[in-house]
Design a protein around this motif. Structure first.
Motif, PDB file in Angstrom:
ATOM      1  N   ASN A  45       0.972  -1.192   0.043  1.00  0.00           N
ATOM      2  CA  ASN A  45       0.001   0.226   0.102  1.00  0.00           C
ATOM      3  C   ASN A  45       0.884   0.946   0.269  1.00  0.00           C
ATOM      4  OD1 ASN A  45      -2.499  -1.446   0.553  1.00  0.00           O
ATOM      5  ND2 ASN A  45      -2.366  -1.657   2.201  1.00  0.00           N
ATOM      6  N   ARG A  46       2.197   1.120   1.041  1.00  0.00           N
ATOM      7  CA  ARG A  46       2.860   2.734   0.906  1.00  0.00           C
ATOM      8  C   ARG A  46       3.319   2.902  -1.086  1.00  0.00           C
ATOM      9  NH1 ARG A  46       5.705   1.557   6.802  1.00  0.00           N
ATOM     10  NH2 ARG A  46       3.783   2.002   8.178  1.00  0.00           N
ATOM     11  N   VAL A  47       3.815   1.414  -1.079  1.00  0.00           N
ATOM     12  CA  VAL A  47       4.744   1.599  -2.106  1.00  0.00           C
ATOM     13  C   VAL A  47       3.252   1.755  -3.175  1.00  0.00           C
ATOM     14  CG1 VAL A  47       5.547   0.155  -4.608  1.00  0.00           C
ATOM     15  CG2 VAL A  47       5.833  -0.253  -2.071  1.00  0.00           C
ATOM     16  N   ASP A  48       2.347   1.541  -3.612  1.00  0.00           N
ATOM     17  CA  ASP A  48       1.085   2.438  -4.249  1.00  0.00           C
ATOM     18  C   ASP A  48       0.886   3.617  -3.956  1.00  0.00           C
ATOM     19  OD1 ASP A  48       1.131  -0.385  -5.317  1.00  0.00           O
ATOM     20  OD2 ASP A  48      -0.905  -0.475  -4.207  1.00  0.00           O
ATOM     21  N   ASN A  49       1.240   4.058  -2.549  1.00  0.00           N
ATOM     22  CA  ASN A  49       0.924   5.294  -2.161  1.00  0.00           C
ATOM     23  C   ASN A  49       1.865   6.130  -2.870  1.00  0.00           C
ATOM     24  OD1 ASN A  49      -1.230   5.166  -0.826  1.00  0.00           O
ATOM     25  ND2 ASN A  49      -0.473   4.989   0.793  1.00  0.00           N
ATOM     26  N   ILE A  50       2.871   5.466  -2.911  1.00  0.00           N
ATOM     27  CA  ILE A  50       4.486   6.572  -3.356  1.00  0.00           C
ATOM     28  C   ILE A  50       4.371   6.450  -4.881  1.00  0.00           C
ATOM     29  CG2 ILE A  50       7.283   6.513  -3.498  1.00  0.00           C
ATOM     30  CD1 ILE A  50       7.338   5.488  -0.797  1.00  0.00           C
ATOM     31  N   GLU A  51       4.122   5.547  -5.441  1.00  0.00           N
ATOM     32  CA  GLU A  51       4.159   5.449  -6.979  1.00  0.00           C
ATOM     33  C   GLU A  51       2.944   6.653  -7.471  1.00  0.00           C
ATOM     34  OE1 GLU A  51       3.324   1.291  -7.615  1.00  0.00           O
ATOM     35  OE2 GLU A  51       5.661   1.040  -7.697  1.00  0.00           O
ATOM     36  N   ARG A  52       2.085   6.670  -6.634  1.00  0.00           N
ATOM     37  CA  ARG A  52       0.786   7.179  -7.118  1.00  0.00           C
ATOM     38  C   ARG A  52       1.211   8.942  -6.584  1.00  0.00           C
ATOM     39  NH1 ARG A  52      -2.785   3.863  -4.813  1.00  0.00           N
ATOM     40  NH2 ARG A  52      -2.793   4.689  -2.759  1.00  0.00           N
ATOM     41  N   LEU A  85       3.940   9.407  -9.197  1.00  0.00           N
ATOM     42  CA  LEU A  85       2.863  10.208 -10.183  1.00  0.00           C
ATOM     43  C   LEU A  85       2.758  11.224 -10.267  1.00  0.00           C
ATOM     44  CD1 LEU A  85       2.195   9.125 -13.306  1.00  0.00           C
ATOM     45  CD2 LEU A  85       0.566   8.177 -12.757  1.00  0.00           C
ATOM     46  N   GLN A  86       2.048  11.862  -9.350  1.00  0.00           N
ATOM     47  CA  GLN A  86       1.823  13.035  -8.849  1.00  0.00           C
ATOM     48  C   GLN A  86       2.799  14.146  -8.953  1.00  0.00           C
ATOM     49  OE1 GLN A  86      -0.246  13.224  -5.688  1.00  0.00           O
ATOM     50  NE2 GLN A  86      -2.425  12.100  -6.038  1.00  0.00           N
ATOM     51  N   VAL A  87       3.929  13.817  -8.247  1.00  0.00           N
ATOM     52  CA  VAL A  87       5.360  14.777  -8.591  1.00  0.00           C
ATOM     53  C   VAL A  87       5.738  14.914 -10.018  1.00  0.00           C
ATOM     54  CG1 VAL A  87       7.906  14.805  -7.698  1.00  0.00           C
ATOM     55  CG2 VAL A  87       5.971  14.357  -6.167  1.00  0.00           C
ATOM     56  N   LEU A 130       5.894  17.779 -11.714  1.00  0.00           N
ATOM     57  CA  LEU A 130       7.487  18.850 -12.186  1.00  0.00           C
ATOM     58  C   LEU A 130       7.356  19.235 -14.280  1.00  0.00           C
ATOM     59  CD1 LEU A 130       9.800  16.200 -10.800  1.00  0.00           C
ATOM     60  CD2 LEU A 130       9.831  18.295 -10.464  1.00  0.00           C
ATOM     61  N   ASN A 131       6.713  18.665 -14.397  1.00  0.00           N
ATOM     62  CA  ASN A 131       6.246  18.923 -16.262  1.00  0.00           C
ATOM     63  C   ASN A 131       5.688  19.912 -16.233  1.00  0.00           C
ATOM     64  OD1 ASN A 131       7.281  16.178 -16.751  1.00  0.00           O
ATOM     65  ND2 ASN A 131       5.073  15.028 -16.347  1.00  0.00           N
ATOM     66  N   GLU A 132       4.673  20.112 -15.043  1.00  0.00           N
ATOM     67  CA  GLU A 132       3.804  21.068 -14.722  1.00  0.00           C
ATOM     68  C   GLU A 132       4.744  22.669 -14.498  1.00  0.00           C
ATOM     69  OE1 GLU A 132       0.231  21.175 -12.330  1.00  0.00           O
ATOM     70  OE2 GLU A 132      -0.811  18.928 -13.721  1.00  0.00           O
ATOM     71  N   ILE A 133       5.589  22.220 -14.098  1.00  0.00           N
ATOM     72  CA  ILE A 133       6.080  22.855 -13.487  1.00  0.00           C
ATOM     73  C   ILE A 133       6.825  23.964 -14.375  1.00  0.00           C
ATOM     74  CG2 ILE A 133       8.289  23.575 -12.084  1.00  0.00           C
ATOM     75  CD1 ILE A 133       7.203  22.349 -10.153  1.00  0.00           C
ATOM     76  N   LYS A 134       7.778  22.753 -15.568  1.00  0.00           N
ATOM     77  CA  LYS A 134       8.573  22.546 -16.122  1.00  0.00           C
ATOM     78  C   LYS A 134       8.364  23.380 -17.304  1.00  0.00           C
ATOM     79  CE  LYS A 134      11.995  18.894 -16.618  1.00  0.00           C
ATOM     80  NZ  LYS A 134      12.778  18.113 -16.842  1.00  0.00           N
ATOM     81  N   VAL A 135       6.621  23.420 -17.861  1.00  0.00           N
ATOM     82  CA  VAL A 135       5.886  23.815 -18.641  1.00  0.00           C
ATOM     83  C   VAL A 135       5.644  25.608 -18.069  1.00  0.00           C
ATOM     84  CG1 VAL A 135       3.636  24.259 -19.899  1.00  0.00           C
ATOM     85  CG2 VAL A 135       4.948  22.008 -19.158  1.00  0.00           C
ATOM     86  N   LEU A 136       5.674  25.618 -17.495  1.00  0.00           N
ATOM     87  CA  LEU A 136       5.031  26.956 -16.258  1.00  0.00           C
ATOM     88  C   LEU A 136       6.529  27.795 -16.268  1.00  0.00           C
ATOM     89  CD1 LEU A 136       2.606  26.323 -13.217  1.00  0.00           C
ATOM     90  CD2 LEU A 136       2.486  27.255 -15.346  1.00  0.00           C
ATOM     91  N   GLU A 137       8.077  26.946 -15.860  1.00  0.00           N
ATOM     92  CA  GLU A 137       9.264  27.821 -16.147  1.00  0.00           C
ATOM     93  C   GLU A 137       9.410  28.103 -17.472  1.00  0.00           C
ATOM     94  OE1 GLU A 137      11.897  24.858 -14.534  1.00  0.00           O
ATOM     95  OE2 GLU A 137      10.829  25.488 -11.943  1.00  0.00           O
ATOM     96  N   ASN A 138       8.943  27.733 -17.975  1.00  0.00           N
ATOM     97  CA  ASN A 138       8.857  27.376 -19.610  1.00  0.00           C
ATOM     98  C   ASN A 138       8.053  29.304 -20.062  1.00  0.00           C
ATOM     99  OD1 ASN A 138      11.266  26.061 -20.950  1.00  0.00           O
ATOM    100  ND2 ASN A 138       9.657  24.794 -20.922  1.00  0.00           N
ATOM    101  N   LYS A 139       6.624  28.876 -19.850  1.00  0.00           N
ATOM    102  CA  LYS A 139       5.981  29.973 -20.236  1.00  0.00           C
ATOM    103  C   LYS A 139       6.507  31.529 -19.153  1.00  0.00           C
ATOM    104  CE  LYS A 139       2.126  27.408 -20.687  1.00  0.00           C
ATOM    105  NZ  LYS A 139      -0.021  27.187 -20.761  1.00  0.00           N
ATOM    106  N   ILE A 140       6.956  30.815 -18.016  1.00  0.00           N
ATOM    107  CA  ILE A 140       7.259  32.992 -17.558  1.00  0.00           C
ATOM    108  C   ILE A 140       8.912  32.888 -18.410  1.00  0.00           C
ATOM    109  CG2 ILE A 140       8.846  33.161 -15.724  1.00  0.00           C
ATOM    110  CD1 ILE A 140       6.517  31.493 -13.755  1.00  0.00           C
ATOM    111  N   ALA A 141      10.106  32.399 -18.349  1.00  0.00           N
ATOM    112  CA  ALA A 141      10.523  32.340 -19.729  1.00  0.00           C
ATOM    113  C   ALA A 141      10.576  32.932 -20.969  1.00  0.00           C
ATOM    114  CB  ALA A 141      11.871  31.253 -19.678  1.00  0.00           C
TER     115      ALA A 141
END
Length: 315
Positions: free
Chosen positions: A134-141, A144-146, A150-161
């Motif tokens: 269960n913990r591994v599943d939570n960590i994987e989830r 995945l969320q992280v 991170l992908n969203e942050i990269k997109v936002l960073e690129n947009k800000i840049a």
């Protein structure tokens, strides 16, 4: 004639047998003595001889019977001894089997206890495994969320840049121009543009000022940022000068460079792109409208590099 009414005990030993034989011989001897006395008393009687013959016959029968009884007794005794030996051997085997079974039972009990402990351990392990799963599943989830974040942050960073770079689209950056304490940057720009034979109206300039270096220990002159009112006015200046061309300023030779005003992120990216292009024998690397452009040769296609991940294209 002597009658033996006692039952033979199967547990009788050889000394007892000898005692019985002695007793029988003693009785016979006593009886013979009685007979001898009677014989002496009746020796002259007519029926004596016939009586003696009858007694002798009976004695012979008794001796024969006694021998048969002794032989039978000895045979039965030998058989009983053999049976007793067999029984003793069987008992020893049974005792050995019982001992083995006892040891086996002890081992089985130990194994049973170990199996019980192992079962408890496995139950606990299953519980831990379920918890860990269960913990591994939570960590994987969460991972995945992280990753998504991170992908969203990269997109936002690129947009800000991109927004930050667009905020500089009206600017030019002049580097390596000597710095004086009482300098008039408008006059310095006017003189510089005159040397480049570029027509610039000071009314087209919104602001002009020097900016500090990122490295405080940098001893080179601070760069000059010139902001025009329109991007078109800025592009007109850039079209009439090469960013890497050197000029003579104030009677002294200086390599003065005029480029588009890039963000710190794009400056670092541009530097890495030039280094990668040099390693991989790319011929052209330049900036246009805030975008880094790369070209390997005169006949190669042009491609843009906007992020650090895209530096891998330069191969």
């Amino acid at each position: 004639m002597i009658a033996f009414n006692k039952k033979i005990n199967v547990k009788r030993t050889q000394p007892e047998c000898d005692y019985i034989n002695a007793l029988v011989d003693q009785k016979i001897e006593q009886q013979m003595n009685k007979w001898n006395k009677k014989m002496n008393a009746k020796r002259n009687q007519p029926e004596f001889n016939s009586t003696i013959a009858l007694l002798q016959h009976k004695i012979d029968q008794h001796v024969s019977w006694n021998e048969q009884m002794n032989a039978a007794y000895n045979g039965q005794l030998s058989k009983l001894q053999g049976d007793i030996s067999t029984i003793n051997s069987t008992i020893e085997n049974i005792v050995a089997d019982i001992d083995r079974n006892k040891k086996s039972l002890i081992r089985n009990n130990l194994h049973k206890a170990e199996l019980e402990k192992y079962r408890e351990y496995m139950d606990t392990s299953h519980e831990w495994q379920f918890t860990i799963s269960n913990r591994v599943d939570n960590i994987e989830r969460k991972a995945l969320q992280v990753t998504e974040l991170l992908n969203e942050i990269k997109v936002l960073e690129n947009k800000i840049a991109d927004i930050e770079q667009r905020g500089r689209e009206k600017n030019i950056e002049i580097s390596n121009l000597p710095e004086n304490n009482d300098e008039d940057l408008y006059k310095v720009l006017e003189e510089l543009c005159g040397l480049m034979e570029i027509s610039v109206n000071l009314s087209d300039i919104e602001s002009i000022n020097r900016v500090p270096h990122m490295d405080k220990n940098d001893q080179r002159p601070r760069n000059i940022i010139v902001k025009f009112f329109t991007k078109r006015q800025r592009d007109k200046v850039l079209q009439n000068c090469k960013p890497t061309k050197g000029f003579m300023v104030m009677g002294k030779p200086h390599m003065v460079f005029i480029n588009e005003h890039l963000t710190i992120r794009n400056k670092l990216l541009y530097k890495q792109c030039r280094e990668a292009a040099k390693r991989n024998d790319f011929k052209y690397t330049w900036i246009k409208h805030g975008v880094i452009l790369i070209r390997k040769s005169d006949i190669s296609p042009v491609f843009a590099v906007r992020t650090h991940d895209e530096i891998a294209k330069i191969q």
